[in-house]
Enzyme design. Structure first.
Site, short mmCIF file in Angstrom:
data_model
loop_
_atom_site.label_atom_id
_atom_site.label_comp_id
_atom_site.label_asym_id
_atom_site.label_seq_id
_atom_site.Cartn_x
_atom_site.Cartn_y
_atom_site.Cartn_z
N LEU B 90 30.56 11.23 -11.96
CA LEU B 90 31.64 11.91 -12.69
C LEU B 90 31.40 13.40 -12.79
O LEU B 90 32.33 14.19 -12.84
CB LEU B 90 31.77 11.32 -14.10
CG LEU B 90 32.26 9.89 -14.19
CD1 LEU B 90 32.21 9.40 -15.63
CD2 LEU B 90 33.68 9.77 -13.66
N GLY B 91 30.14 13.73 -12.85
CA GLY B 91 29.86 15.17 -12.96
C GLY B 91 28.37 15.36 -13.11
O GLY B 91 27.61 14.40 -13.25
N GLY B 93 25.26 18.37 -14.44
CA GLY B 93 25.01 19.67 -15.05
C GLY B 93 23.53 19.95 -15.02
O GLY B 93 22.75 19.18 -14.47
N GLY B 94 23.15 21.04 -15.60
CA GLY B 94 21.75 21.43 -15.61
C GLY B 94 20.88 20.38 -16.27
O GLY B 94 19.69 20.28 -16.00
N MET B 95 21.48 19.57 -17.12
CA MET B 95 20.70 18.61 -17.89
C MET B 95 20.62 17.24 -17.22
O MET B 95 19.84 16.40 -17.61
CB MET B 95 21.32 18.41 -19.27
CG MET B 95 21.37 19.69 -20.06
SD MET B 95 19.73 20.40 -20.23
CE MET B 95 20.19 22.06 -20.64
N VAL B 98 26.19 12.49 -14.75
CA VAL B 98 26.97 11.44 -15.39
C VAL B 98 27.62 10.60 -14.30
O VAL B 98 28.18 11.15 -13.35
CB VAL B 98 28.09 12.03 -16.27
CG1 VAL B 98 28.72 10.93 -17.09
CG2 VAL B 98 27.55 13.13 -17.16
N LYS B 113 24.75 8.32 -18.56
CA LYS B 113 24.37 9.72 -18.63
C LYS B 113 22.87 9.83 -18.43
O LYS B 113 22.10 9.29 -19.23
CB LYS B 113 24.78 10.25 -20.00
CG LYS B 113 24.79 11.71 -20.12
CD LYS B 113 25.74 12.13 -21.22
CE LYS B 113 27.17 11.70 -20.90
NZ LYS B 113 28.17 12.55 -21.51
N ASP B 209 27.91 20.19 -30.21
CA ASP B 209 28.50 20.75 -29.00
C ASP B 209 29.97 20.36 -28.90
O ASP B 209 30.44 19.93 -27.86
CB ASP B 209 27.72 20.28 -27.77
CG ASP B 209 28.16 21.01 -26.50
OD1 ASP B 209 28.66 22.15 -26.62
OD2 ASP B 209 28.02 20.43 -25.41
#
Lengths: 183, 1072
Positions: B90-91, B93-95, B98, B113, B209
């Site tokens: 789904l996506g 990121g830096g972390m 997902v 996640k 967040d």
């Protein structure tokens, strides 16, 4: 960091160097911001980020002769920022002091995925033959300028510039695909 | 490869590219005939060219970010992770990443996640697990449920993950926008989101967040909050330097826009549920106002932090009206900088939002007066910058420095243009917002993939689509009012006028003559007329506005006070300062009665009164009020933009009083303020720079130039045909003029004139003002023909616009008098100066001093030194009584008066006066000022008559240095040569003396008539030099002396040094 900045790149007039450090750190931040964005961004957005960087620099009291002057410095700084990032990434992967990985050995390298370090090397060789073309690539590819903007900066007509760009691009493509044919 | 060969490769390659593909091979073969190496080179480049399609097309930073993304993707579809099977990514990121995954039992789709833990630290993993279990206990329909926590082992590393409810939804802001939801629906979803957040808070979980991408609205309209507590989990990893979790595709990592001040300051201990309240406040603001509360887009982290921590959230007048008092209060309360001043919980925010919907009194009432804040800013800006303009106009007209007057009038016009937009009162119905949003959405880069269009283009689009609302005349009228206001600001006056009057008629037809909804349109029309400078109409509509508001809201209401302010402003712009002062004084008293002394509204009232007093020529009183305004604002709202404007007004009053150093100090404070508080590209910075430069240019044009160039840069970047751009060009021209670079000034002014002709029309006030300055610039370079053309346009324009007996008409005549003086048409000059004096006297304007100064110059040039002495004494007396005459101008007048006395034969007195005037000018404007040229020449002449030749030579050399610095040289350079010739002759350097004197005669005879005493004087001095050289006077010498004698005798008193030299020649010749 200053070592990295100057590594392998031709030096220009002293004033250029003095400005360079400031521009470099600002654009390094810009490059980092863009690369953390996980969504392709348009060149218009890149330009606006670069413009923002310009404004921030001017804010800090750094003066350029004009926008053209800035774009020249900025493109060089962006090139260094990206090359440094690529080098660091490579070092992290391989451990410090690692040797360079081999270049693509097949001819079909992915269109928008050049190996930045290899590209940088090729660009240095192009500069030895034709410095203007190297600068053109720097402005277009690293500086994110359009043909029209680049033409303005280099003081040439867009039509001439398009032809120059085609050759520069073909030359680099060939150099990256097949290192042996570099002349 | 040598360069000739490389050139050849270039040529063939370029030509081959232009050749159609089928013939290309043949073409290359032909061109490279016999040279295989060349052919191989070109061929391989052409092959590469064909394949390189797309190569390097995207800029490096874009291309490599895509690449970084791809490099990161780890798990492919079908991979099994615990109970789950990966479906797709789904996506990332830096972390971490997902994925969408399918759970086998119970069968459902989940979001997995992954969190990146490169070091696999055991205690971190344990903490992560504990937190995840706490999250799993939070269950609410408004929160995406956390199902479980697990670890996925690959390559000997454990990758922890969280499985959570997969939400199919749209971020809350886009959801509301796409459906063009009404405000009520928006508020209702906000309330639901707040309640969900409150639920988690009560279970001890803070989100940390919250942003639109984390509040998704599902198909059934339920907002779901995602990623509760995930930011905290990620923070548990000390390796992650950036705060904020990145979990949704398409979101920017660590976007600071939703971070509270305490969060972005990085102090984790200070972050509690009130940080979530702040984030909800930002989201609510976006939903209800349509923009983020603070502009942090594109700023680096440090700048963003500064903005979030220090910059107050402000609302424009328009936004204020659209929101209404209660919603403003709620939003600003949620966005308080101090956590302790915010809503204590998300539930409290939800309660107040519900009260707004139920029309119940809300609980948020801040004592800081923020609710009127946006309005204050808007009003203050108008009054102060306009007043500045007027101040400068009067100050400038008092003296001969006409360029100054023009810059000022320009500023006033700009201020009026700003007024148009800000004064416009309007409510925006949901339909109106929806319509405008649809226009903007259609033009947004996401929809069309094109560049962001400019405001003008959007307005054209919106106007073109107005007929879509033909069935709803009231919505259409509201929209036309809005668009009319924006078009007024964009100086698209014809269209603005059409829309506004149509809106008024439509509303009257549907609602009757006296409905309160007409107020918006009436206000917009008043603003329109003000912007056009149609003061009579503006006052009339201002009165009508005040009447309608008093009827609708009561005469004592705040709205009525606002309307009174608008009306007072209309009188102010119309130049009726007496009425404006009365009205602003009353408003101040009423505001103080209402709020007490220490209140921003009161500060505003002080500022308005102060600026009006300043325009009325009472800078002393003005400073008292402006100081009060500044002090209150600095105490209550030290970061508010209005402080910059008050500083500006204060500077102008100080400047008027001759307190130059203090004025400059205030203007510098303002530039610093704009740089630190407001965005660096903001027009207000450009304005601050221009204002500082305008005052600096008086004495130090070289220092003013870079400021104006920076200002110009800001203006150019914001579009090319804006009045403000013309204004900066104008100021720059003034500076270049003062620096003796008249050529550049003319280019700049011609551009400014083109902009004004285009925007406002050739008979507009703006175009006329620039014509005036331009005329002066042509006068400076001696192009009197073009200068006269332009000044005649000015006389016609101002006489038509303001009447033949207006102050402006008088100034125009005065300026033409000055021009004719330079062109040495003295009779005509006197006529125009007399006309200017007649008008100024008739309207009791205190501008005679500048006329008198010019009359002095005319009399002096004519050779009527008695008259010149009389006039200059009068001018000095007038100047002493007029606070608007600057010290520099006073010193210049002192020098001129002394010159007249010198020619009357009062040499010693004149020498002392000239030395004093020269010293004063030096002290004020530095030793390079052009104003020094004339007094130094006169001083040299006086000293030489008194026998102090070395000192005389020093003065004259310095004068010549200054006079010949410009191109063309200063007209007095020829005079200076004549004076130097005599000094040199008396010192025995006879050859040099003849050369100087001859050059002087040549230059003067080209420009002056036979009746000019300056020409006669130069001839006499040439005769004297020749006589001293050859010790006799025959031939040329005798002719020159005979030509000069009658003119000098009629101008100078018997016994004057000029005549004595002639007599000495005659005596010696006769003796022989």
């Amino acid at each position: 960091m200053s070592d990295n900045i100057q590594a392998g790149l031709p030096r220009e007039e002293p004033e250029f160097d003095a400005l360079f450090g400031a521009v470099y750190s600002e654009l390094h931040a810009v490059a980092a911001a863009i690369q953390q964005r996980h969504r392709p961004i348009s060149s218009a957005q890149t330009t606006s980020l670069v413009n923002d960087a310009y404004v921030r620099l001017v804010d800090r009291g750094i003066r350029f002769q004009d926008r053209t002057h800035f774009l020249n410095v900025a493109a060089r700084a962006m090139r260094n920022a990206l090359i440094d990032r690529a080098r660091n990434a490579l070092a992290a992967k391989r451990g410090n002091g690692a040797t360079r990985i081999a270049l693509h050995d097949d001819i079909a390298i992915a269109a928008d995925e050049p190996d930045l370090l290899a590209l940088n090397d090729a660009l240095l060789q192009l500069a030895a033959i034709d410095p203007a073309k190297s600068r053109l690539v720097e402005l277009r590819y690293f500086g994110g300028l359009s043909i029209e903007e680049t033409a303005q900066v280099m003081g040439q007509s867009p039509a001439t510039l398009k032809r120059e760009w085609a050759l520069a691009r073909a030359w680099l493509y060939r150099a990256l695909s097949d290192p042996d044919t570099r002349s | 490869m040598n360069s000739g060969r490389w050139q050849r490769v270039n040529q063939i390659f370029a030509d081959a590219c232009d050749t159609p593909a089928p013939q290309r091979r043949a073409f290359v073969l032909r061109e490279c005939r016999g040279d295989d190496e060349l052919r191989t080179e070109v061929d391989s480049l052409l092959v590469a060219h064909d394949r390189a399609h797309g190569f390097l097309e995207k800029p490096a930073c874009v291309a490599t970010s895509v690449r970084a993304d791809e490099a990161r993707s780890g798990l492919t579809s079908g991979t099994r992770v615990g109970n789950f099977v990966i479906q797709r990514e789904l996506g990332s990121g830096g972390m971490g990443q997902v994925y969408e995954a399918e759970q086998e039992s119970p069968r459902r789709r989940v979001a997995l996640k992954f969190v990146r833990f490169d070091r696999g630290a055991a205690d971190l993993l344990r903490r992560f697990r504990d937190e995840a279990q706490a999250l799993a206990r939070v269950q609410h329909p408004g929160i995406a449920q956390v199902f479980e926590f697990g670890e996925h082992a690959t390559e000997g590393l454990a990758h922890p993950y969280i499985a959570m409810e997969l939400v199919n939804g749209t971020p809350i802001t886009s959801w509301a926008r796409e459906r063009s939801l009404s405000r009520r629906r928006r508020i209702e979803s906000l309330i639901r989101a707040c309640i969900a957040v409150e639920h988690a808070h009560q279970r001890g979980v803070i989100h940390r967040d919250l942003k639109p991408g984390n509040i998704l609205v599902t198909a059934d309209g339920q907002p779901k909050v995602l990623d509760f507590g995930v930011a905290r989990l990620l923070d548990a990893d000390p390796g992650s330097a950036t705060a904020g979790g990145q979990t949704q595709p398409g979101q920017l990592l660590g976007t600071p826009a939703y971070m509270s001040p305490e969060q972005i300051a990085g102090d984790a201990a200070d972050v509690d549920i009130r940080s979530d309240v702040y984030a909800l406040g930002v989201i609510a603001f976006e939903l209800l106002v349509g923009r983020p509360p603070l502009d942090v887009e594109g700023k680096n982290l440090y700048a963003a932090a500064t903005t979030i921590r220090d910059q107050p959230v402000t609302l424009t007048r328009v936004e204020r009206r659209a929101l209404g008092r209660d919603l403003q209060a709620v939003l600003l309360h949620a966005l308080e900088k101090q956590p302790a001043r915010r809503y204590p919980s998300a539930g409290a925010l939800a309660d107040d939002l519900q009260r707004v919907l139920d029309l119940q009194p809300i609980r948020a009432r801040s004592p800081s007066g923020w609710d009127s804040f946006g309005k204050l800013v808007a009003r203050n800006r108008i009054a102060s910058s306009a007043a500045v303009g007027l101040l400068l106009v009067t100050a400038a007209a008092a003296v001969i420095n006409r360029q100054f007057a023009i810059a000022a009038a320009q500023q006033r016009d700009l201020a009026q243009a700003a007024l148009g937009a800000e004064q416009i009162a309007r409510k925006s119905a949901d339909e109106t917002v929806a319509f405008l949003e649809s226009v903007f959405a259609a033009a947004s880069p996401n929809a069309g993939g094109k560049e962001v269009p400019d405001l003008r283009q959007l307005m054209r689009e919106a106007v073109a689509r107005l007929p879509e609302l033909d069935d709803e005349p009231l919505v259409q009228a509201r929209l036309m009012t809005t668009l009319g206001g924006v078009l007024t600001r964009l100086a698209e006056f014809d269209q603005a006028r059409d829309l506004l009057y149509r809106a008024l008629n439509q509303r009257k037809a549907a609602l009757g003559e006296s409905h309160p909804d007409l107020i918006d349109t009436v206000g917009a029309i008043a603003g329109f007329h003000t912007a056009r400078g149609e003061h009579a109409s503006a006052q009339q509509w201002g009165d009508e506005l005040a009447r309608r508001v008093a009827e609708a809201h009561g005469a004592q209401s705040e709205a009525a006070l606002d309307a009174l302010e608008n009306r007072a402003a209309a009188y102010f712009y119309g130049g009726d300062h007496t009425t404006a002062i009365e009205q602003f004084t009353e408003i101040l008293l009423r505001r103080r009665a209402l709020h007490g002394d220490e209140h921003l509204e009161v500060a505003q009232a002080h500022a308005n009164l102060g600026t009006t007093l300043a325009s009325a020529g009472k800078p002393g009183d003005a400073i008292l009020h402006l100081d009060s305004a500044l002090a209150i604002r600095r105490r209550l709202a030290p970061q508010n933009p209005e402080i910059g404007i008050t500083l500006q007004s204060l500077a102008q009053s100080l400047h008027q009083l001759g307190r130059r150093a203090e004025a400059l100090q205030r203007l510098r404070e303002r530039v610093d303020f704009q740089r630190t508080v407001v965005h660096s590209k903001h027009p207000s910075l450009a304005e601050a720079l221009s204002d500082l430069a305008t005052v600096l240019s008086d004495t130090n044009p070289a220092a003013a130039e870079p400021l104006l160039l920076e200002s110009l840069q800001i203006r150019r970047e914001s579009g090319d045909a804006h009045p403000a751009l013309a204004n900066v060009l104008n100021s720059l021209a003034i500076v270049h003029n003062r620096l003796g670079r008249g050529g550049e000034a003319i280019v700049e002014l011609e551009e400014a004139l083109r902009i004004h002709d285009r925007l406002f029309g050739p008979t507009s006030g703006q175009a006329i003002n620039v014509s005036n300055t331009l005329s002066r610039a042509y006068q400076e370079i001696g192009n009197y023909e073009r200068a006269e053309q332009l000044i005649d346009r000015v006389i016609a324009g101002w006489t038509t616009a303001h009447g033949p007996d207006s102050w402006q008409a008088a100034v125009a005549h005065q300026n033409k008098g000055g021009l004719l003086l330079s062109a040495r048409a003295f009779d005509a000059a006197d006529e125009h100066l007399a006309e200017a004096e007649r008008i100024f006297t008739a309207i009791k304007a205190q501008n005679i001093v500048s006329v008198r100064h010019l009359q002095t110059l005319v009399a002096d040039e004519r050779g009527d030194f008695a008259e010149a002495a009389r006039l200059s004494t009068d001018a000095l007396a007038l100047a002493a009584a007029d606070s608007r005459v600057t010290p520099l101008q006073r010193a210049a007048m002192r020098g001129l008066a002394a010159g007249a006395r010198l020619r009357r034969g009062e040499t010693e007195f004149a020498a002392a006066e000239l030395a004093a005037a020269t010293a004063e000018i030096c002290a004020i404007a530095g030793s390079d000022a052009r104003d020094l040229i004339r007094p130094r020449i006169e001083l040299a002449d006086a000293l030489s008559s008194l026998g102090d030749r070395p000192a005389a030579l020093g003065e004259i050399d310095e004068a010549l240095r200054l006079a010949t610095r410009s191109d063309p040289p200063h007209p007095s350079a020829a005079d200076a040569r004549a004076i130097r010739a005599t000094i040199l002759a008396d010192m025995g350097d006879l050859d040099a003396a003849v050369i100087d004197a001859r050059a002087s005669v040549e230059s003067l005879s080209a420009r002056h008539s036979e009746l000019s005493w300056r020409l006669a004087r130069a001839r006499a001095r040439l005769a004297y030099s020749i006589f001293r050289q050859s010790d006799e006077c025959r031939g040329e010498c005798a002719v020159l002396a005979a030509q000069a004698a009658p003119i000098l005798r009629s101008a100078f008193n018997p016994g004057h040094a000029e005549l004595q030299r002639l007599m000495a020649i005659n005596r010696a010749t006769l003796r022989r």
